[in-house]
Design a protein around this motif. Sequence first.
Motif, PDB file in Angstrom:
ATOM      1  N   THR A  54     -14.621  11.407  11.596  1.00 36.20           N
ATOM      2  CA  THR A  54     -14.702  10.786  10.272  1.00 36.20           C
ATOM      3  C   THR A  54     -13.380  10.122   9.884  1.00 36.20           C
ATOM      4  O   THR A  54     -12.313  10.651  10.176  1.00 36.20           O
ATOM      5  N   GLU A  55     -13.488   8.981   9.210  1.00 40.28           N
ATOM      6  CA  GLU A  55     -12.305   8.325   8.658  1.00 40.28           C
ATOM      7  C   GLU A  55     -12.636   7.763   7.281  1.00 40.28           C
ATOM      8  O   GLU A  55     -13.784   7.468   6.977  1.00 40.28           O
ATOM      9  N   LEU A  56     -11.606   7.665   6.445  1.00 41.23           N
ATOM     10  CA  LEU A  56     -11.723   7.049   5.131  1.00 41.23           C
ATOM     11  C   LEU A  56     -11.095   5.670   5.226  1.00 41.23           C
ATOM     12  O   LEU A  56      -9.950   5.542   5.659  1.00 41.23           O
ATOM     13  N   VAL A  57     -11.836   4.636   4.814  1.00 44.40           N
ATOM     14  CA  VAL A  57     -11.356   3.262   4.917  1.00 44.40           C
ATOM     15  C   VAL A  57     -11.213   2.688   3.510  1.00 44.40           C
ATOM     16  O   VAL A  57     -12.179   2.631   2.749  1.00 44.40           O
ATOM     17  N   PHE A  58      -9.990   2.285   3.164  1.00 43.75           N
ATOM     18  CA  PHE A  58      -9.695   1.656   1.888  1.00 43.75           C
ATOM     19  C   PHE A  58      -9.548   0.158   2.146  1.00 43.75           C
ATOM     20  O   PHE A  58      -8.612  -0.257   2.830  1.00 43.75           O
ATOM     21  N   ASP A  59     -10.455  -0.665   1.612  1.00 42.81           N
ATOM     22  CA  ASP A  59     -10.335  -2.117   1.716  1.00 42.81           C
ATOM     23  C   ASP A  59      -9.611  -2.631   0.485  1.00 42.81           C
ATOM     24  O   ASP A  59      -9.928  -2.237  -0.634  1.00 42.81           O
ATOM     25  N   SER A  60      -8.616  -3.483   0.685  1.00 36.25           N
ATOM     26  CA  SER A  60      -7.808  -4.069  -0.395  1.00 36.25           C
ATOM     27  C   SER A  60      -7.228  -3.006  -1.329  1.00 36.25           C
ATOM     28  O   SER A  60      -7.388  -3.089  -2.547  1.00 36.25           O
ATOM     29  N   PRO A  61      -6.530  -1.996  -0.794  1.00 41.20           N
ATOM     30  CA  PRO A  61      -5.980  -0.946  -1.651  1.00 41.20           C
ATOM     31  C   PRO A  61      -4.671  -1.385  -2.307  1.00 41.20           C
ATOM     32  O   PRO A  61      -4.033  -2.347  -1.875  1.00 41.20           O
ATOM     33  N   GLN A  62      -4.281  -0.665  -3.343  1.00 41.43           N
ATOM     34  CA  GLN A  62      -2.948  -0.814  -3.915  1.00 41.43           C
ATOM     35  C   GLN A  62      -2.100   0.264  -3.253  1.00 41.43           C
ATOM     36  O   GLN A  62      -2.417   1.450  -3.364  1.00 41.43           O
ATOM     37  N   VAL A  63      -1.040  -0.133  -2.563  1.00 36.22           N
ATOM     38  CA  VAL A  63      -0.206   0.823  -1.853  1.00 36.22           C
ATOM     39  C   VAL A  63       1.220   0.717  -2.387  1.00 36.22           C
ATOM     40  O   VAL A  63       1.771  -0.371  -2.506  1.00 36.22           O
ATOM     41  N   THR A  64       1.794   1.874  -2.714  1.00 38.45           N
ATOM     42  CA  THR A  64       3.158   1.953  -3.214  1.00 38.45           C
ATOM     43  C   THR A  64       3.960   2.842  -2.272  1.00 38.45           C
ATOM     44  O   THR A  64       3.497   3.905  -1.870  1.00 38.45           O
ATOM     45  N   LYS A  65       5.161   2.389  -1.948  1.00 40.84           N
ATOM     46  CA  LYS A  65       6.062   3.166  -1.084  1.00 40.84           C
ATOM     47  C   LYS A  65       7.233   3.655  -1.928  1.00 40.84           C
ATOM     48  O   LYS A  65       7.884   2.866  -2.605  1.00 40.84           O
ATOM     49  N   MET A  66       7.465   4.955  -1.900  1.00 40.87           N
ATOM     50  CA  MET A  66       8.614   5.524  -2.592  1.00 40.87           C
ATOM     51  C   MET A  66       9.594   6.037  -1.546  1.00 40.87           C
ATOM     52  O   MET A  66       9.222   6.801  -0.667  1.00 40.87           O
ATOM     53  N   ASP A  67      10.851   5.595  -1.659  1.00 42.00           N
ATOM     54  CA  ASP A  67      11.910   6.038  -0.753  1.00 42.00           C
ATOM     55  C   ASP A  67      12.872   6.903  -1.556  1.00 42.00           C
ATOM     56  O   ASP A  67      13.613   6.410  -2.398  1.00 42.00           O
ATOM     57  N   ALA A  68      12.814   8.211  -1.321  1.00 38.73           N
ATOM     58  CA  ALA A  68      13.689   9.150  -2.009  1.00 38.73           C
ATOM     59  C   ALA A  68      14.699   9.678  -1.007  1.00 38.73           C
ATOM     60  O   ALA A  68      14.420  10.609  -0.259  1.00 38.73           O
ATOM     61  N   ARG A  69      15.844   9.004  -0.957  1.00 35.43           N
ATOM     62  CA  ARG A  69      16.945   9.408  -0.065  1.00 35.43           C
ATOM     63  C   ARG A  69      16.502   9.519   1.385  1.00 35.43           C
ATOM     64  O   ARG A  69      16.743  10.499   2.068  1.00 35.43           O
ATOM     65  N   GLY A  70      15.766   8.502   1.849  1.00 36.39           N
ATOM     66  CA  GLY A  70      15.360   8.448   3.248  1.00 36.39           C
ATOM     67  C   GLY A  70      14.005   9.050   3.547  1.00 36.39           C
ATOM     68  O   GLY A  70      13.485   8.891   4.638  1.00 36.39           O
ATOM     69  N   GLN A  71      13.424   9.765   2.602  1.00 38.79           N
ATOM     70  CA  GLN A  71      12.094  10.349   2.789  1.00 38.79           C
ATOM     71  C   GLN A  71      11.073   9.410   2.158  1.00 38.79           C
ATOM     72  O   GLN A  71      11.072   9.221   0.951  1.00 38.79           O
ATOM     73  N   ASN A  72      10.203   8.804   2.984  1.00 37.71           N
ATOM     74  CA  ASN A  72       9.212   7.853   2.489  1.00 37.71           C
ATOM     75  C   ASN A  72       7.911   8.547   2.144  1.00 37.71           C
ATOM     76  O   ASN A  72       7.409   9.365   2.910  1.00 37.71           O
ATOM     77  N   THR A  73       7.358   8.185   0.983  1.00 37.61           N
ATOM     78  CA  THR A  73       6.059   8.669   0.527  1.00 37.61           C
ATOM     79  C   THR A  73       5.223   7.460   0.161  1.00 37.61           C
ATOM     80  O   THR A  73       5.710   6.552  -0.505  1.00 37.61           O
ATOM     81  N   TYR A  74       3.973   7.452   0.606  1.00 37.56           N
ATOM     82  CA  TYR A  74       3.072   6.341   0.314  1.00 37.56           C
ATOM     83  C   TYR A  74       1.956   6.829  -0.600  1.00 37.56           C
ATOM     84  O   TYR A  74       1.386   7.896  -0.379  1.00 37.56           O
ATOM     85  N   GLN A  75       1.643   6.007  -1.614  1.00 41.50           N
ATOM     86  CA  GLN A  75       0.536   6.297  -2.513  1.00 41.50           C
ATOM     87  C   GLN A  75      -0.510   5.216  -2.326  1.00 41.50           C
ATOM     88  O   GLN A  75      -0.197   4.028  -2.394  1.00 41.50           O
TER      89      GLN A  75
END
Length: 122
Positions: free
Chosen positions: A41-62
């Motif tokens: 199983t996979e979840l597919v997001f078409d045309s998503p809003q993606v935000t990248k947060m860089d907190a002192r070298g640690q990347n988090t994606y929303q």
Amino acid sequence: MFGGGGGGLDPRKMEQMMKQMGIDVDSVDATEVIIRVDEDTELVFDSPQVTKMDARGQNTYQVVGSPEERDRTDTDTQTETVDIPDEDVEMVAMRADVDEETAREALKQNDGDLAAAVAELE
């Protein structure tokens, strides 16, 4: 803790606070995001809003959007459609000292690449 009341913080104030804490926020121009839940199983997001947060070298994606759940067994048919010549199967079987069924499977998994199939089996 943040701002009391029911409305939350002003987005500009939130951005200023994050910068003060050393957190950079950037938008990612993504056309599709795929999350593999398990082997089927996979979840597919078409045309998503993606935000990248860089907190002192640690990347988090929303990822924001509505995913479509997709069965991966429908999309993983490439290995079954690869046309493998019998001569290639015999050559890999002989070189790797395996039976022809094992050789054919290794060739399918390596898109018909003889050297990669032999290397995988040795």
